[in-house]
Design a protein around this motif. Structure first.
Motif, short mmCIF file in Angstrom:
data_model
loop_
_atom_site.label_atom_id
_atom_site.label_comp_id
_atom_site.label_asym_id
_atom_site.label_seq_id
_atom_site.Cartn_x
_atom_site.Cartn_y
_atom_site.Cartn_z
N ALA A 10 -3.37 -2.06 7.82
CA ALA A 10 -3.72 -1.12 6.41
C ALA A 10 -4.33 0.16 6.99
N HIS A 11 -3.95 1.14 6.03
CA HIS A 11 -4.84 2.60 6.19
C HIS A 11 -5.70 2.57 4.82
N GLN A 14 -0.97 -7.80 9.88
CA GLN A 14 -0.99 -6.82 8.66
C GLN A 14 -1.83 -5.77 9.22
N TYR A 20 -7.57 2.48 10.46
CA TYR A 20 -6.14 1.48 10.38
C TYR A 20 -6.86 0.10 10.82
N TYR A 21 -6.90 -0.93 9.93
CA TYR A 21 -7.42 -2.21 10.14
C TYR A 21 -6.25 -3.23 10.50
N PHE A 28 -6.24 -8.48 2.06
CA PHE A 28 -5.63 -8.95 3.24
C PHE A 28 -5.44 -10.58 3.15
N THR A 81 2.75 -5.81 5.86
CA THR A 81 2.65 -7.15 6.61
C THR A 81 3.91 -6.97 7.46
N VAL A 88 -7.23 -3.05 -0.53
CA VAL A 88 -5.78 -2.70 -0.42
C VAL A 88 -5.43 -2.32 -1.77
N HIS A 113 -2.60 1.69 1.46
CA HIS A 113 -1.48 0.74 1.80
C HIS A 113 -1.50 -0.09 2.88
N MET A 114 -0.87 -1.36 2.37
CA MET A 114 -1.06 -2.52 3.65
C MET A 114 0.48 -2.78 3.93
N LYS A 119 0.73 -3.15 -1.31
CA LYS A 119 1.51 -3.93 -0.15
C LYS A 119 2.72 -3.76 -0.03
N VAL A 169 -9.59 -9.55 9.48
CA VAL A 169 -9.52 -8.44 10.08
C VAL A 169 -10.16 -8.65 11.53
#
Length: 119
Positions: A73-74, A71, A5-6, A33, A111, A85, A108-109, A88, A37
């Motif tokens: 994301a995985h 944000q 996860y980011y 993004f 926000t 990504v 997926h991300m 979104k 990050v």
């Protein structure tokens, strides 16, 4: 290949607590993004308690700001696949009523926007 996860934000992210495997990174961009990050969570977030901890981290981080964005994301980190990504979505922080809303599929991300709530 490893699940990560980011986390990125328009503000500097704090260290958080030791219950999740947060790794501080030098700010860098991943395609998709909007912000650099700043944190990685090694091995992703899958268990319910990890989702609760992640939501609490986001709430704690956003508390001093009237308006900000985070944000999450995985992504799979692999030498074979470029980090990017694929899909979104967005939510306002006050719309998150269940930590499971932070469970993301690979690529997926989400926000998360904190905005003032109208009374």
């Amino acid at each position: 290949m490893t699940n990560y996860y980011y986390l990125a934000s328009d503000q500097k992210l704090g260290l958080g607590n030791a219950s999740l495997d947060f790794v501080e990174t030098e700010p860098w961009m991943i395609p998709g993004f909007d912000y650099p990050v700043q944190r990685e969570i090694f091995n992703g977030v899958e268990k319910e308690w990890e989702l609760r901890e992640l939501l609490q981290y986001i709430r704690n981080y956003t508390a001093p700001h009237k308006v900000c964005s985070v944000q999450v994301a995985h992504l799979i980190n692999s030498n074979l696949v470029e980090l990017s990504v694929q899909k979104k979505s967005s939510l306002q922080l006050h719309e998150i009523v269940d930590p499971k809303q932070l469970m993301l599929q690979e690529g997926h991300m989400l926000t998360i926007n904190k905005v003032p709530i109208s009374q």
